[in-house]
Design a protein around this motif. Structure first.
Motif, PDB file in Angstrom:
ATOM      1  N   ILE A  65      42.189  35.308  41.132  1.00 26.97           N
ATOM      2  CA  ILE A  65      42.307  36.125  42.347  1.00 26.97           C
ATOM      3  C   ILE A  65      41.024  36.915  42.544  1.00 26.97           C
ATOM      4  O   ILE A  65      40.487  37.500  41.596  1.00 26.97           O
ATOM      5  CB  ILE A  65      43.486  37.109  42.237  1.00 26.97           C
ATOM      6  CG1 ILE A  65      44.782  36.373  41.885  1.00 26.97           C
ATOM      7  CG2 ILE A  65      43.647  37.912  43.529  1.00 26.97           C
ATOM      8  CD1 ILE A  65      45.855  37.277  41.298  1.00 26.97           C
ATOM      9  N   THR A  66      40.545  36.919  43.773  1.00 24.63           N
ATOM     10  CA  THR A  66      39.443  37.800  44.153  1.00 24.63           C
ATOM     11  C   THR A  66      39.949  38.776  45.206  1.00 24.63           C
ATOM     12  O   THR A  66      40.565  38.375  46.195  1.00 24.63           O
ATOM     13  CB  THR A  66      38.248  37.012  44.719  1.00 24.63           C
ATOM     14  OG1 THR A  66      37.691  36.201  43.684  1.00 24.63           O
ATOM     15  CG2 THR A  66      37.169  37.957  45.232  1.00 24.63           C
ATOM     16  N   SER A  67      39.669  40.037  44.979  1.00 21.55           N
ATOM     17  CA  SER A  67      40.058  41.097  45.908  1.00 21.55           C
ATOM     18  C   SER A  67      38.905  41.411  46.840  1.00 21.55           C
ATOM     19  O   SER A  67      37.769  41.581  46.401  1.00 21.55           O
ATOM     20  CB  SER A  67      40.432  42.350  45.112  1.00 21.55           C
ATOM     21  OG  SER A  67      40.325  43.523  45.901  1.00 21.55           O
ATOM     22  N   TYR A  68      39.206  41.477  48.151  1.00 23.93           N
ATOM     23  CA  TYR A  68      38.202  42.002  49.076  1.00 23.93           C
ATOM     24  C   TYR A  68      38.748  43.256  49.752  1.00 23.93           C
ATOM     25  O   TYR A  68      39.931  43.523  49.713  1.00 23.93           O
ATOM     26  CB  TYR A  68      37.754  40.952  50.095  1.00 23.93           C
ATOM     27  CG  TYR A  68      38.725  40.590  51.199  1.00 23.93           C
ATOM     28  CD1 TYR A  68      38.857  41.384  52.335  1.00 23.93           C
ATOM     29  CD2 TYR A  68      39.488  39.427  51.139  1.00 23.93           C
ATOM     30  CE1 TYR A  68      39.731  41.048  53.368  1.00 23.93           C
ATOM     31  CE2 TYR A  68      40.359  39.077  52.162  1.00 23.93           C
ATOM     32  CZ  TYR A  68      40.481  39.893  53.276  1.00 23.93           C
ATOM     33  OH  TYR A  68      41.342  39.553  54.290  1.00 23.93           O
ATOM     34  N   ARG A 106      53.854  40.855  44.434  1.00 26.45           N
ATOM     35  CA  ARG A 106      54.555  39.578  44.244  1.00 26.45           C
ATOM     36  C   ARG A 106      53.603  38.396  44.355  1.00 26.45           C
ATOM     37  O   ARG A 106      53.708  37.424  43.606  1.00 26.45           O
ATOM     38  CB  ARG A 106      55.700  39.450  45.253  1.00 26.45           C
ATOM     39  CG  ARG A 106      56.864  40.384  44.953  1.00 26.45           C
ATOM     40  CD  ARG A 106      58.047  40.128  45.871  1.00 26.45           C
ATOM     41  NE  ARG A 106      57.715  40.368  47.275  1.00 26.45           N
ATOM     42  CZ  ARG A 106      58.552  40.204  48.288  1.00 26.45           C
ATOM     43  NH1 ARG A 106      59.801  39.787  48.054  1.00 26.45           N
ATOM     44  NH2 ARG A 106      58.184  40.461  49.524  1.00 26.45           N
ATOM     45  N   LEU A 107      52.658  38.471  45.316  1.00 32.02           N
ATOM     46  CA  LEU A 107      51.681  37.396  45.460  1.00 32.02           C
ATOM     47  C   LEU A 107      50.788  37.312  44.222  1.00 32.02           C
ATOM     48  O   LEU A 107      50.512  36.212  43.714  1.00 32.02           O
ATOM     49  CB  LEU A 107      50.830  37.626  46.711  1.00 32.02           C
ATOM     50  CG  LEU A 107      49.708  36.611  46.968  1.00 32.02           C
ATOM     51  CD1 LEU A 107      50.255  35.191  47.077  1.00 32.02           C
ATOM     52  CD2 LEU A 107      48.920  36.985  48.225  1.00 32.02           C
ATOM     53  N   ILE A 108      50.369  38.447  43.709  1.00 32.95           N
ATOM     54  CA  ILE A 108      49.520  38.455  42.518  1.00 32.95           C
ATOM     55  C   ILE A 108      50.267  37.915  41.307  1.00 32.95           C
ATOM     56  O   ILE A 108      49.732  37.117  40.527  1.00 32.95           O
ATOM     57  CB  ILE A 108      48.987  39.878  42.267  1.00 32.95           C
ATOM     58  CG1 ILE A 108      47.923  40.202  43.324  1.00 32.95           C
ATOM     59  CG2 ILE A 108      48.413  40.021  40.857  1.00 32.95           C
ATOM     60  CD1 ILE A 108      47.465  41.626  43.330  1.00 32.95           C
ATOM     61  N   GLU A 109      51.529  38.295  41.152  1.00 33.48           N
ATOM     62  CA  GLU A 109      52.338  37.770  40.046  1.00 33.48           C
ATOM     63  C   GLU A 109      52.471  36.252  40.148  1.00 33.48           C
ATOM     64  O   GLU A 109      52.354  35.535  39.152  1.00 33.48           O
ATOM     65  CB  GLU A 109      53.724  38.420  40.065  1.00 33.48           C
ATOM     66  CG  GLU A 109      54.637  37.934  38.949  1.00 33.48           C
ATOM     67  CD  GLU A 109      56.036  38.513  39.055  1.00 33.48           C
ATOM     68  OE1 GLU A 109      56.902  38.084  38.262  1.00 33.48           O
ATOM     69  OE2 GLU A 109      56.272  39.369  39.931  1.00 33.48           O
TER      70      GLU A 109
END
Length: 319
Positions: free
Chosen positions: A211-214, A199-202
């Motif tokens: 968005i950067t994923s860690y 939901r946050l990514i959408e």
């Protein structure tokens, strides 16, 4: 090099090198070698305690003509003790001095947590030290929008090209958008198969924030810290679903984990001390996962967060 276009028009490399936990004794050489094999994005932070060494590696590569400064995308993060606007100014001066650069490409607010200022000469980086006992948190009454306003001024001055936030919830980002002059260009979040946050990514895609994923490999980064959750859950490298998908595509499990992220337009910043692994992590966009692969991976999600402020046992209930 695949890039992501930020909402201010700048191009951000989709795959970079995370500088967290790179030992200072090897850090400069690690950065230099990473530039040599093709890395252009380096994700650092004040809190990592190795920005001087990161800068040494960068400047050595620049001096040797391996790359031009404008081809690099250098990232840092404001630590919790410097949220007051006057301390934001001190912080960026410290970052630029340590990196030996005139500007950085992206500056994040590391956490939505404002702690009491600690002078550099007293302790740097302060980690969770607040000038009192090591186990005592002391907070400053600095709203996020006040810190963000100071960030916007850094952009106006040209010492920072893009600004963003890290470890923020959707509600905090939405509140920030209501009053900002410059919207965040990037949000960095913990994102892996055990914590997918769809939901946050959408939402972030809908409001045009990159968005950067860690911690893209799940708990692997936390095992050496003896994190209880990382020790209790199985490694994603050996998860049956990931192994099966890797076998079907004839690639390594790590490549599946990274491609699952990049194929959705999200940036990643994996770390490795091995040259071969550096190359493998940089080249993950040469195959595509199937719709069924994505559906199967979605079932791995258990909402497991490793970098959880509540687990610090020092955060007051109002946070």
């Amino acid at each position: 090099m695949t890039t992501v276009t930020l909402n201010n028009g700048y191009q951000m490399p989709q795959i970079g090198l995370g500088c967290w936990k790179i030992d200072k004794s090897i850090c400069a050489d690690q950065i230099y070698e990473a530039i040599k094999v093709g890395y252009r994005l380096f994700d650092g932070a004040m809190d990592y305690g190795n920005e001087k060494e990161v800068g040494q590696g960068i400047n050595r590569a620049l001096k040797d003509g391996l790359v031009k400064r404008e081809a690099l995308f250098i990232v840092s993060k404001l630590w919790n003790n410097y949220h007051s606007p006057k301390n934001v100014e001190k912080a960026i001066a410290k970052v630029l001095q340590d990196l030996q650069l005139d500007y950085i490409d992206l500056f994040y607010i590391h956490f939505p947590i404002a702690q009491r200022f600690v002078p550099f000469e007293e302790k740097y980086p302060p980690t969770f030290y607040c000038g009192a006992g090591e186990d005592e948190f002391i907070f400053e009454n600095v709203p996020i929008h006040v810190t963000w306003s100071a960030f916007e001024k850094l952009v106006d001055r040209g010492v920072v090209k893009s600004i963003g936030v890290s470890n923020f919830s959707g509600a905090l980002i939405e509140d920030l958008l209501r009053g900002c002059s410059i919207k965040p260009q990037v949000v960095q979040i913990e994102h892996h198969c055990y914590l997918q946050q769809p939901r946050l990514i959408e939402y972030l895609k809908r409001v045009d924030i990159a968005i950067t994923s860690y911690s893209s490999f799940g708990g692997e980064s936390f095992l050496e810290l003896e994190h209880p959750k990382a020790k209790s859950v199985g490694t994603l490298f050996k998860h049956p679903t990931i192994l099966r998908i890797a076998k079907n595509h004839q690639v390594a499990p790590a490549k599946v984990l990274l491609r699952w992220i990049t194929q959705r337009g999200i940036c990643v910043i994996p770390k490795s001390n091995k040259k071969q692994r550096l190359l493998e992590n940089l080249n993950v966009n040469d195959f595509d996962l199937t719709k069924n692969d994505f559906e199967d991976i979605s079932k791995i999600d258990i909402g497991l967060r490793f970098n959880d402020p509540w687990a610090w046992n020092k955060i007051p209930t109002f946070l």
